[in-house]
Scaffold this motif. Structure first.
Motif, short mmCIF file in Angstrom:
data_model
loop_
_atom_site.label_atom_id
_atom_site.label_comp_id
_atom_site.label_asym_id
_atom_site.label_seq_id
_atom_site.Cartn_x
_atom_site.Cartn_y
_atom_site.Cartn_z
N CYS A 50 38.18 29.40 31.63
CA CYS A 50 38.79 30.14 32.88
C CYS A 50 39.51 29.01 33.51
CB CYS A 50 37.33 30.16 33.73
SG CYS A 50 36.12 31.38 33.37
N TYR B 231 43.55 30.42 34.91
CA TYR B 231 44.29 30.37 36.31
C TYR B 231 45.27 29.26 36.37
CZ TYR B 231 40.54 33.73 37.29
OH TYR B 231 39.70 34.67 37.37
N GLY C 281 35.40 38.23 35.84
CA GLY C 281 36.29 38.36 36.59
C GLY C 281 37.82 37.58 35.84
N ASP D 32 41.33 39.28 35.19
CA ASP D 32 42.35 39.04 35.82
C ASP D 32 43.66 38.52 34.80
OD1 ASP D 32 41.20 39.05 38.27
OD2 ASP D 32 40.50 36.94 38.41
N SER D 33 43.12 37.98 33.74
CA SER D 33 44.19 37.45 32.69
C SER D 33 44.51 38.69 31.97
CB SER D 33 43.55 36.59 31.70
OG SER D 33 42.28 37.20 31.06
N THR E 263 45.18 41.59 33.33
CA THR E 263 46.08 42.27 34.32
C THR E 263 47.27 41.46 34.58
OG1 THR E 263 44.65 42.13 36.12
CG2 THR E 263 44.32 43.97 34.79
N ASN E 264 47.42 40.22 34.38
CA ASN E 264 48.50 39.33 34.74
C ASN E 264 49.65 39.64 34.04
OD1 ASN E 264 49.75 36.65 35.07
ND2 ASN E 264 48.73 36.91 36.95
N ARG F 169 37.97 41.39 46.57
CA ARG F 169 37.88 41.18 45.11
C ARG F 169 37.35 42.28 44.44
NH1 ARG F 169 35.22 35.87 41.78
NH2 ARG F 169 36.37 36.13 39.83
N ARG G 207 39.66 45.12 44.29
CA ARG G 207 40.62 44.85 42.97
C ARG G 207 40.12 45.28 41.80
NH1 ARG G 207 41.82 39.99 40.67
NH2 ARG G 207 40.77 39.00 42.62
N TYR G 208 38.97 45.06 41.32
CA TYR G 208 38.36 45.25 40.14
C TYR G 208 37.95 46.73 39.87
CZ TYR G 208 38.10 40.13 39.55
OH TYR G 208 38.24 38.62 39.34
#
Length: 401
Positions: free
Chosen positions: A100, A104, A162, A166-167, A169-170, A204, A207-208
């Motif tokens: 994680c 980030y 999460g 997040d990764s 979709t980045n 959040r 978003r998910y």
């Protein structure tokens, strides 16, 4: 002239700033992260900030490599017949936390790494390497998150799942191979959204859930989850207003979605705002005259106002829009039976009863076990009203009630 050249040369080949050196000298992740937080404002440019964050990625990945090496050695040992007591334990949560951190920090590094330098040129130094090495290990977050969900440690499950979403979709990871995880990525996003909502992190969660909706296999459950949490736990007028505004925004973004229309209508119903309900339905039907949810709600609203004639009118249109819905046929039958029982015109009464029986029979055909609609007693009453108590058809309907 010589002095000017010396100054220019010193500037061109200046080393790292003291602020950056303070970060990169540290070999401890927590210490380096704290130093970066303290010193980032004193770094000379975006390139230094990218370099500082990349150092954090290096430190996090050092721990990841150490833990994954233990896993690989254990797997090899088991294949070679090593005894269970010879298996080396590894730091499961430490591995997940380090992944994680790497995710980030790499995303933050890339933010600065993609900015133009003093010459206006974009020349990223770290993106390709960071994306590749993190992508190779991030799948551990799925299994470790599953373990935490099983143990009811929802905070950690949200953290790990999460970070996985997040990764995924980045833009940093766009060039990586997403194909192997397409089968389950939407589901991980859905559960991440649920846990985010439970943690009261609505933004959040939204978003998910928005990501989960893009997966056709998860779209329906994702929307149902979102609507449930929007309307759950409202303890004040301010909560209700906020929930209504969120539903308005969702509806305006997807106005053809009947589930969203129905949810917004229900919020107005809870607030006893009939004017808003009527305006919503009328405006919607002006654009979408065959909307099942709008037609059905117009009919149910009329029933609530004891206007069986209007109720039947709207419910007939709703049944035409969705002829596989036993609940609507049941309500339609109730309206028609009411009209039959209250009219003083005998011929009209019989006609209404016949129409009611047709509606109830359709409900029975669609839902013979009354799983969705309890049509039985109302159907019997319609047969009783038209044929009388002793008619065999009434007796048969009585057996089904």
């Amino acid at each position: 002239m010589m002095a000017m050249m010396m100054v220019a040369s010193a500037t061109a080949f200046a080393g790292d700033s003291d602020a950056l050196k303070a970060v990169t000298k540290s070999k401890n992740y927590a210490e380096a992260a704290q130093l970066l937080k303290q010193n980032i404002g004193q770094m000379t440019n975006d390139a230094e900030k990218a370099k500082a964050y990349n150092h954090l990625v290096d430190l996090a990945m050092n721990k990841v490599v150490k833990q994954t090496s233990i896993i690989a050695e254990n797997q090899l040992g088991m294949q070679m017949g090593r005894a269970a007591n010879e298996i080396v334990p590894y730091d499961t949560l430490g591995l997940a936390d380090a992944i994680c951190d790497a995710i980030y920090d790499a995303i933050e590094c890339n933010k600065y790494d993609q900015l133009p330098n003093a010459k206006g040129k974009i020349d990223p130094k770290f993106a390709e390497k960071n994306a590749a090495r993190i992508w190779a290990v991030r799948s551990h977050l799925v299994n470790i998150g599953q373990e935490q969900a099983h143990n009811e440690t929802k905070t950690l499950a949200l953290k790990y799942w999460g970070a996985f979403v997040d990764s995924g979709t980045n833009p940093l990871f766009d060039a990586q191979n997403h194909e192997p995880e397409k089968e389950y990525f939407g589901q991980v996003a859905l559960f991440s959204g649920r846990y985010a909502y439970e943690a009261k992190d609505m933004d959040r969660g939204d978003r998910y859930i928005a990501i989960a909706k893009k997966d056709p296999t998860q779209e329906k459950d994702a929307l149902a989850t979102q609507l449930y949490y929007i309307r759950t736990g409202l303890t004040s007028h301010a909560d209700s207003v906020a929930a209504t505004n969120r539903l308005k925004a969702l509806y305006e973004a997807d106005p053809e979605n009947d589930a969203l229309l129905d949810a917004l209508y229900s919020m107005y119903d809870g607030a006893r705002d009939k004017a808003a309900q009527n305006a919503l339905l009328d405006n919607h039907l002006a654009k979408y005259p065959n909307s099942f949810a709008a037609l059905a709600n117009k009919g149910l609203m009329a029933m609530g106002e004891n206007n069986a004639e209007k109720g039947a009118e709207w419910l007939k249109k709703a049944a035409a829009a969705r002829p596989d819905n036993a609940v609507i046929y049941t309500y339609l039958g109730i309206c028609l039976s009411s009209l039959a029982a209250t009219t003083e015109d005998g011929a009209k009464s019989k006609d209404y009863y016949k129409q009611a029986i047709d509606a109830f029979d359709k409900a029975k055909e669609l839902d013979p076990d009354k799983q969705m609609a309890n049509w039985g007693y109302n159907r019997y009453q319609a047969y009783y009203g038209l044929y009388g108590e002793d008619d065999p058809r009434t007796k048969a309907a009585e057996a089904d009630r």
